[in-house]
Design a protein around this motif. Sequence first.
Motif, PDB file in Angstrom:
ATOM      1  N   GLN A  50     -52.840-106.510 -52.402  1.00 46.36           N
ATOM      2  CA  GLN A  50     -51.225-106.870 -52.740  1.00 46.36           C
ATOM      3  C   GLN A  50     -50.727-108.827 -53.923  1.00 46.36           C
ATOM      4  OE1 GLN A  50     -48.021-106.870 -50.133  1.00 46.36           O
ATOM      5  NE2 GLN A  50     -48.698-105.743 -48.878  1.00 46.36           N
ATOM      6  N   GLY A  51     -52.215-108.896 -54.037  1.00 50.20           N
ATOM      7  CA  GLY A  51     -52.517-109.950 -55.336  1.00 50.20           C
ATOM      8  C   GLY A  51     -53.949-110.689 -54.751  1.00 50.20           C
ATOM      9  N   GLN A  52     -54.515-109.823 -53.741  1.00 51.68           N
ATOM     10  CA  GLN A  52     -55.949-110.304 -52.507  1.00 51.68           C
ATOM     11  C   GLN A  52     -56.944-109.872 -53.810  1.00 51.68           C
ATOM     12  OE1 GLN A  52     -53.631-108.579 -51.232  1.00 51.68           O
ATOM     13  NE2 GLN A  52     -52.706-110.086 -49.873  1.00 51.68           N
TER      14      GLN A  52
ATOM     15  N   GLN B  82     -49.498-102.332 -59.526  1.00 48.43           N
ATOM     16  CA  GLN B  82     -47.901-103.109 -60.115  1.00 48.43           C
ATOM     17  C   GLN B  82     -46.985-102.701 -59.165  1.00 48.43           C
ATOM     18  OE1 GLN B  82     -49.469-101.745 -63.873  1.00 48.43           O
ATOM     19  NE2 GLN B  82     -49.788-103.815 -64.036  1.00 48.43           N
ATOM     20  N   ALA B  83     -46.696-103.610 -58.908  1.00 48.09           N
ATOM     21  CA  ALA B  83     -44.904-102.640 -57.770  1.00 48.09           C
ATOM     22  C   ALA B  83     -44.216-102.805 -58.423  1.00 48.09           C
ATOM     23  CB  ALA B  83     -44.746-104.138 -56.433  1.00 48.09           C
ATOM     24  N   ARG B  84     -44.754-103.624 -59.961  1.00 46.64           N
ATOM     25  CA  ARG B  84     -42.831-104.014 -61.122  1.00 46.64           C
ATOM     26  C   ARG B  84     -42.616-102.189 -60.934  1.00 46.64           C
ATOM     27  NH1 ARG B  84     -46.455-106.139 -65.362  1.00 46.64           N
ATOM     28  NH2 ARG B  84     -47.959-107.434 -63.362  1.00 46.64           N
TER      29      ARG B  84
ATOM     30  N   PRO C 172     -57.616-110.853 -59.098  1.00 43.68           N
ATOM     31  CA  PRO C 172     -56.775-110.179 -57.975  1.00 43.68           C
ATOM     32  C   PRO C 172     -56.558-108.934 -58.252  1.00 43.68           C
ATOM     33  CG  PRO C 172     -56.726-112.140 -59.030  1.00 43.68           C
ATOM     34  CD  PRO C 172     -58.030-112.037 -59.509  1.00 43.68           C
ATOM     35  N   ARG C 173     -56.145-108.606 -57.385  1.00 38.95           N
ATOM     36  CA  ARG C 173     -55.458-107.225 -57.069  1.00 38.95           C
ATOM     37  C   ARG C 173     -54.469-106.954 -56.244  1.00 38.95           C
ATOM     38  NH1 ARG C 173     -56.979-101.682 -54.039  1.00 38.95           N
ATOM     39  NH2 ARG C 173     -55.911-100.157 -55.502  1.00 38.95           N
ATOM     40  N   GLY C 174     -52.908-105.541 -57.023  1.00 41.02           N
ATOM     41  CA  GLY C 174     -51.144-105.377 -56.851  1.00 41.02           C
ATOM     42  C   GLY C 174     -50.811-107.256 -56.945  1.00 41.02           C
ATOM     43  N   GLU C 175     -49.381-106.513 -56.281  1.00 39.81           N
ATOM     44  CA  GLU C 175     -47.931-106.735 -56.393  1.00 39.81           C
ATOM     45  C   GLU C 175     -47.416-107.129 -54.845  1.00 39.81           C
ATOM     46  OE1 GLU C 175     -47.541-106.387 -61.368  1.00 39.81           O
ATOM     47  OE2 GLU C 175     -46.304-106.140 -59.537  1.00 39.81           O
ATOM     48  N   PRO C 176     -46.975-107.989 -54.371  1.00 41.25           N
ATOM     49  CA  PRO C 176     -46.537-107.742 -53.306  1.00 41.25           C
ATOM     50  C   PRO C 176     -45.719-106.220 -53.345  1.00 41.25           C
ATOM     51  CG  PRO C 176     -46.252-109.952 -54.311  1.00 41.25           C
ATOM     52  CD  PRO C 176     -46.637-109.658 -55.546  1.00 41.25           C
ATOM     53  N   SER C 177     -45.466-105.734 -52.381  1.00 40.87           N
ATOM     54  CA  SER C 177     -44.470-104.919 -51.663  1.00 40.87           C
ATOM     55  C   SER C 177     -44.176-103.906 -50.716  1.00 40.87           C
ATOM     56  CB  SER C 177     -46.198-103.483 -52.085  1.00 40.87           C
ATOM     57  OG  SER C 177     -46.945-103.456 -51.043  1.00 40.87           O
TER      58      SER C 177
ATOM     59  N   TRP D 197     -56.838-103.196 -40.770  1.00 41.12           N
ATOM     60  CA  TRP D 197     -55.874-104.038 -41.101  1.00 41.12           C
ATOM     61  C   TRP D 197     -55.017-103.310 -42.070  1.00 41.12           C
ATOM     62  CZ3 TRP D 197     -55.532-106.879 -44.881  1.00 41.12           C
ATOM     63  CH2 TRP D 197     -54.200-108.308 -45.209  1.00 41.12           C
ATOM     64  N   TYR D 198     -56.288-103.112 -43.215  1.00 38.61           N
ATOM     65  CA  TYR D 198     -56.146-102.545 -44.759  1.00 38.61           C
ATOM     66  C   TYR D 198     -55.636-101.045 -43.648  1.00 38.61           C
ATOM     67  CZ  TYR D 198     -59.356-105.536 -46.729  1.00 38.61           C
ATOM     68  OH  TYR D 198     -59.946-106.982 -47.305  1.00 38.61           O
ATOM     69  N   LEU D 199     -55.874-100.969 -43.350  1.00 39.68           N
ATOM     70  CA  LEU D 199     -54.634 -99.198 -42.790  1.00 39.68           C
ATOM     71  C   LEU D 199     -53.350 -99.408 -42.436  1.00 39.68           C
ATOM     72  CD1 LEU D 199     -54.981 -95.766 -42.916  1.00 39.68           C
ATOM     73  CD2 LEU D 199     -55.538 -96.103 -40.685  1.00 39.68           C
ATOM     74  N   GLY D 200     -53.141-100.354 -41.076  1.00 35.82           N
ATOM     75  CA  GLY D 200     -51.978-100.803 -41.146  1.00 35.82           C
ATOM     76  C   GLY D 200     -50.745-101.170 -42.116  1.00 35.82           C
ATOM     77  N   ARG D 201     -51.552-102.398 -42.557  1.00 29.80           N
ATOM     78  CA  ARG D 201     -50.821-103.151 -44.082  1.00 29.80           C
ATOM     79  C   ARG D 201     -50.612-102.269 -44.575  1.00 29.80           C
ATOM     80  NH1 ARG D 201     -52.250-107.599 -48.412  1.00 29.80           N
ATOM     81  NH2 ARG D 201     -50.457-108.477 -48.381  1.00 29.80           N
ATOM     82  N   SER D 202     -51.134-101.044 -45.417  1.00 27.79           N
ATOM     83  CA  SER D 202     -50.621-100.147 -46.788  1.00 27.79           C
ATOM     84  C   SER D 202     -49.927 -98.768 -46.116  1.00 27.79           C
ATOM     85  CB  SER D 202     -52.077 -99.676 -47.345  1.00 27.79           C
ATOM     86  OG  SER D 202     -53.415 -98.736 -46.083  1.00 27.79           O
ATOM     87  N   LEU D 203     -50.162 -98.923 -44.663  1.00 25.63           N
ATOM     88  CA  LEU D 203     -49.173 -97.427 -43.882  1.00 25.63           C
ATOM     89  C   LEU D 203     -47.377 -98.813 -44.084  1.00 25.63           C
ATOM     90  CD1 LEU D 203     -51.061 -95.742 -41.352  1.00 25.63           C
ATOM     91  CD2 LEU D 203     -49.843 -94.870 -43.502  1.00 25.63           C
TER      92      LEU D 203
END
Length: 611
Positions: A366-368, A305-307, A377-382, A353-359
């Motif tokens: 981020q909601g996928q 939860q990026a909020r 769904p898990r996560g929020e845009p970050s 891809w997941y590593l690049g995005r999280s780094l």
Amino acid sequence: MKRAHRMPFGAEVGSDGRTRFRLWAPSAREVTLELESTGECLAMAPVGEGWFERVAAAPAGTRYRLRIDGGLAVPDPASRFNPGDVHGSSEVVDPRAFDWPDTPWHGRPWEEAVIYELHVGTFSPEGTFAGVEARLDYLAGLGVTAVELMPVADFPGRRNWGYDGVLPFAPDATYGRPEDLKRLIAAAHARNLMVFLDVVYNHFGPEGNYLHLYAKPFFTERHQTPWGAAIHFDGEGCQVVRDFFIHNALYWLEEFHLDGLRLDAVHAIVDDSRPHILQALAEAVRRGPGQERHVHLILENDRNQARYLARDSAGRSRWYDAQWNDDVHHAFHVLLTGEKDGYYADYADQPAWYLGRSLTEGFAYQGQASPYRHHAPRGEPSAHLPPSAFVSFLQTHDQVGNRAYGERLVSLAPEQALRAATVAWLLAPSPPLLFMGEEFGAATPFLFFCDFGPELAAAVTRGRRREFARFARFADPEAQAKIPDPNAEETFTRSRLDWACLEQPRHARWLALYRRVLALRHSHVIPRLAATGGHAGTFEVLGASALKGCWTLGDGSRLLLYLNLGPDAVAIDGPPSGRLLIAAPEEAAATLSAGQLPAASAAWFLDEVPA
């Protein structure tokens, strides 16, 4: 310098030497204060809304209990110290008796954080606060800037990870007295080291929690958690409960002069009210000790939860400075070990891809939809958050200790690939977190251990082994029976770091690598991190196990990473730009200049802003 946090509950020593005892016991008819030193039994007066109070001649050092309705005598839930463990008497502590020598200390900015997580009981041969203090020079020399203690709140028995604490204001006596912890913190500050504490606000441990006896409204059946009825953070009559935990956070930060807190598994906190307890707690910290010095708040939150990580217009944290980024760990782990069961399945199809995005963007999810979580769904845009909002790591107590045999990555991954991953992760802009011993390639496991009473101990052992039954390698009951017994003392002692191994060349090489890379971080990366904003990073997948990452830092310079954790070289689009900071292995630099990223390699380049 004297430091004390005044609370509306517990034992508070007054200026006249008398002590005010106060307990919230809305489910009790009467409460008696029993003073062990004098044998006195003093009725506590009901003062309204479930509170009982008594002022007595009970100086610091007095042992006491609280007897409920003439029946069971229990410790104070706000005890500052319980020398006889969680079922024993509490002790009156006068925090003003400790003279703090660290008056000039105002902390360090968050972008300077390099965190070292440790378990007090297994970090040193002594297994105490003093044992940690004795190795602070080593930690400062390693290049870390913050020591993060796993929970120290009083837990049942002589050994525990700390997440089964039941007296959240009392440092466990196994590790030492409160003043021993204070000496450790002051000594760390003298070495320019911050100290963070892991705290647990989502549940109480299964043994030694007496709140159900006299304060049933502390919990609510309206919400359920993995531990049963949830702590009552919302609904009618919840304010005392909320205040209990807010005061706990302030107590550790003010009375112990800690530099920050890491809140464990906040996704298991249920609160439908506004403001959410997480926001209320953070705002109390920002209004209090956070106004006078650098105080940092960190979350573990599986919901991504990026909020809670929002920044204000000046780039300052509104509530929490950062969150542990499990996505970075999971993607790295899949690439390094090939493991794809459990939650690693979420990263198995395209780990690079997941590593690049999280780094570069914070969260990978981020909601996928998360396959492991039944496609919820898990996560929020970050991506709008700065890299400083995400703590990255290759290992933690969770990721090592929640394996059946507590194996560390040195026994699971090829050495060259692991060295490349280490170089990549330690220089990335996000604050890195090391787990004790990883810097010298510790071979000792970190196992799950505890020390419960016989009946509960047997249930925990059965549950631990049943937990792994869903894995193919533990489907056979004989294989399950070989999983170390959490309650056996040997399980604990096997988890203690072996410092003598530093004399062996392999371990010395690992330590030299960590020291070298952290020195580069301090000289080339940290000075450029201030004012680094959101959308700072981008990435490009170069192959099934390879990627390129690029970050624009606060001073306008560009930091570039080339990483390949696979067994084959991959082509890159021309030679890298910028000044080479480090390549692992060193010969990878020449190969990169020729347009090839070798197998199991990493390289960092810095494009500095022209003067």
